[in-house]
Structures are given as structure tokens and as C-alpha cells.
Design a protein around this motif. Structure first.
Motif, PDB file in Angstrom:
ATOM      1  N   LEU A  26     -29.055  22.194  -5.760  1.00 56.03           N
ATOM      2  CA  LEU A  26     -28.629  21.066  -4.934  1.00 56.03           C
ATOM      3  C   LEU A  26     -27.554  21.457  -3.917  1.00 56.03           C
ATOM      4  O   LEU A  26     -26.601  22.172  -4.232  1.00 56.03           O
ATOM      5  N   GLU A  63     -29.839  13.140  -4.704  1.00 54.92           N
ATOM      6  CA  GLU A  63     -29.124  13.849  -5.762  1.00 54.92           C
ATOM      7  C   GLU A  63     -29.308  13.137  -7.100  1.00 54.92           C
ATOM      8  O   GLU A  63     -29.521  13.778  -8.138  1.00 54.92           O
ATOM      9  N   ASP A  89     -29.977  12.416   0.406  1.00 56.18           N
ATOM     10  CA  ASP A  89     -28.597  12.823   0.648  1.00 56.18           C
ATOM     11  C   ASP A  89     -28.338  14.282   0.292  1.00 56.18           C
ATOM     12  O   ASP A  89     -27.240  14.794   0.468  1.00 56.18           O
ATOM     13  N   SER A  90     -29.377  14.981  -0.231  1.00 57.38           N
ATOM     14  CA  SER A  90     -29.208  16.368  -0.658  1.00 57.38           C
ATOM     15  C   SER A  90     -30.497  17.135  -0.406  1.00 57.38           C
ATOM     16  O   SER A  90     -31.509  16.569   0.017  1.00 57.38           O
ATOM     17  N   PRO A 141     -25.497  19.350  -0.410  1.00 59.16           N
ATOM     18  CA  PRO A 141     -25.425  18.136   0.412  1.00 59.16           C
ATOM     19  C   PRO A 141     -26.290  18.288   1.654  1.00 59.16           C
ATOM     20  O   PRO A 141     -26.327  19.356   2.266  1.00 59.16           O
TER      21      PRO A 141
END
Length: 312
Positions: free
Chosen positions: A303, A138, A124-125, A305
Motif C-alpha cells: 500500500l 486502503e 485513496d491508495s 497513498p
């Protein structure tokens, strides 16, 4: 383009920045790292799962963008390099990235699917790790940072210099074995094998729970030198045994150190190879609990998204 120029540009775009590396997520979810290379050139690397069609597609891009950007494909990434050293270099790379990611998608290429931390799908990241700027979970990154901090704190309390040094000593002997075999069997010395001596010492220090501060490197260095002496003694002992038959080890030790001056002259190249080996693996054996924690924090700070970012 200057490094300051890249940093200012990245800040305006909302990209992450670490050293001379800018990071973002491009169209179709491709994580991208952008570097201000030597002499002002700008290079961007796209990590991807490649396909057989991608090679031909990249070849066509090279022809289409000749004189503006260069496209270079490796197994798991494609690099876009500007031909300009001026401020428009980053703009050229952006244009090349738009064309590249669209081409990769048409060729069936996708961003890497598995998180390098947990080896599972469903990222997701994106984060900056050893493999580059790649998709991650993440939660995995946060857990990795927390785990690194906890291990560092525990090591500072329970780590032991004596057992660590003992482990480094044994590790250096183990690391010297490949060099010993290459000398005895192939009668050749390889620099790359000498890098295994400090690597073995460092891993031995960690394995026996040595305190992971600067003493880890000092121990690895000292034990690497001892490992080179042990290597030469082993070669001497095997050679003498082949020539004269079984010889008591105490006698071999006495003869070896009685002629240490001459032996040291013969060992000069060994120490040169060891120095080169240390240079090769320095980035690894100089790591401490603090640098491991800092690396995990830098990963967390990078990090983003895993979605298409708005082009500013």
C-alpha cells in the motif's frame, strides 16, 4: 542492472519492493510497477484508463525517445523499457516515466478509477494485486487481508478432507466434459481444455469445503488422473453404443478394464496433455489457505497513498 541494485535504488527512493518488483505512485497519481527484467533491463508499467488520443501520443514518444526507451501500449497499461542493462537503466526509465505520465495526462488518460475489490470510485491508495499495481481503497485492502485470515482459520477448523475429495472427483468429471464434446463432435483434442480438468477438481474441492492445505493440490492431481480415465471410458462407451446399439454399462466397464493395457498406450498423449494442463493452471490449483493469506498480507504491505510521490 542487478536486482540488488534495483532494491537499493528503491529503498533510497522510498518505494515499495516485492520480489523483483518495485512499486510507487508517479506524478498525477499514476501507480507504477518497475521490474528488473531478464539480462538486466528495467521495465516500468503504468496502469491507465486509455483514450483514442493516447495511441498517437505514444507513437510520437517512441520516435522522440528512440534509442533510449521503448514504449509499448496495451489496453490498460503502457510499458516503458530501458535500452540499457547498466545501472543507468533505472534512470532512463524514470526519465521516460516523467515524459510518459505527462503525455498520458495531456491525452486525457487517467489512472484506473474503480477499486478492483469493491468496484467503487474514490480510491485513496495503490496496491499490488492480480491486475497489477492499481488504485484501491486502503480500507478495502485491510478488510480483504482480515477476511482472508479469518477464512483460512475457519477452514483449518471446519474443512473436511472427505467432502473435499468428493468435490474434486465430481469437479474433474465436469472439467472433462468440454474435452469429451470436442472429441465426439469435432474429433479434436485441445490442450487448453485439459487444463479445465484439474481446475474443475480444485474448484470442486473448494466448493465442498475441503481443508485448504497441500491436500487440495494432491486431491486435484489424483482426481484429474481419474477424470482422464473417465473421459476415455465415456468416449469408449459412446463409440461402442454408436456401433452396436445399447450396451449394459457393467459390460462396457468389464470390456474397458479387460483391455486396459492397450487403452493405457492410447492414453499416453492424454496424460501428456494433462501434464501440460496442470502446468498451465498450476499457479491456481496450488493455492492454499496459507498462500491466500500471504497474498493478502503482501497486498497490504504494498500500500502507498495515491498521491504524487516526492522525486528523490
Amino acid at each position: 542492472m542487478t536486482l540488488e541494485g534495483l532494491r537499493a535504488y528503491a529503498a533510497g527512493k522510498g518505494w515499495k519492493m516485492a520480489g523483483n518488483i518495485a512499486m510507487t505512485v508517479w506524478q498525477d497519481g499514476f501507480p507504477v510497477s518497475i521490474v528488473r527484467a531478464n539480462y538486466g533491463y528495467v521495465t516500468a508499467t503504468v496502469r491507465c484508463e486509455s483514450t483514442s488520443e493516447a495511441k498517437e501520443a505514444i507513437k510520437n514518444l517512441r520516435k522522440e525517445w528512440k534509442g533510449v526507451c521503448d514504449f509499448t501500449k496495451t489496453n490498460f497499461s503502457v510499458t516503458v523499457s530501458s535500452r540499457s542493462r547498466k545501472d543507468d537503466a533505472i534512470e532512463q526509465v524514470e526519465q521516460g516515466l516523467n515524459a510518459l505520465t505527462a503525455t498520458l495526462r495531456e491525452a486525457g488518460c487517467t489512472p484506473p478509477g474503480k477499486c478492483p475489490i469493491c468496484k467503487q470510485e474514490g480510491c485513496d491508495s495503490a496496491a499490488l494485486i492480480q491486475q497489477g499495481y492499481v488504485p484501491v481503497h486502503e480500507a478495502c485492502v485491510h478488510q480483504h487481508r482480515q477476511s482472508a485470515a479469518e477464512k483460512a482459520e475457519e477452514n483449518m477448523v471446519t474443512g473436511n478432507y472427505f467432502t473435499g475429495f468428493l468435490g474434486a472427483l465430481v469437479g474433474s468429471f465436469v472439467g472433462a466434459l468440454p474435452s469429451l464434446l470436442s472429441i465426439l463432435l469435432a474429433e479434436r483434442i485441445y490442450v487448453i481444455l485439459f487444463a479445465l480438468i484439474p481446475m474443475g477438481a480444485y474448484q470442486g474441492y473448494k466448493l465442498l469445503q475441503g481443508k485448504m492445505n497441500r491436500f487440495a493440490f494432491v486431491s486435484s492431481l489424483i482426481c484429474s488422473v481419474i477424470g482422464v480415465f473417465a473421459l476415455n471410458f465415456a468416449v469408449f462407451a459412446v463409440t461402442a453404443t454408436k456401433m452396436y446399439g445399447a450396451i449394459p454399462i457393467p459390460y462396457l466397464v468389464n470390456v474397458f478394464f479387460s483391455n486396459l493395457g492397450e487403452i493405457l498406450v492410447d492414453m499416453i498423449m492424454d496424460f501428456v496433455f494433462l501434464a501440460l494442463g496442470l502446468f498451465i493452471c498450476y499457479g491456481r490449483i496450488s493455492r492454499t489457505a496459507a498462500t491466500e493469506t500471504a497474498g493478502a498480507m503482501d497486498m497490504e504491505a504494498s500500500l502507498l497513498p495515491l498521491r504524487e510521490q516526492e522525486r528523490v
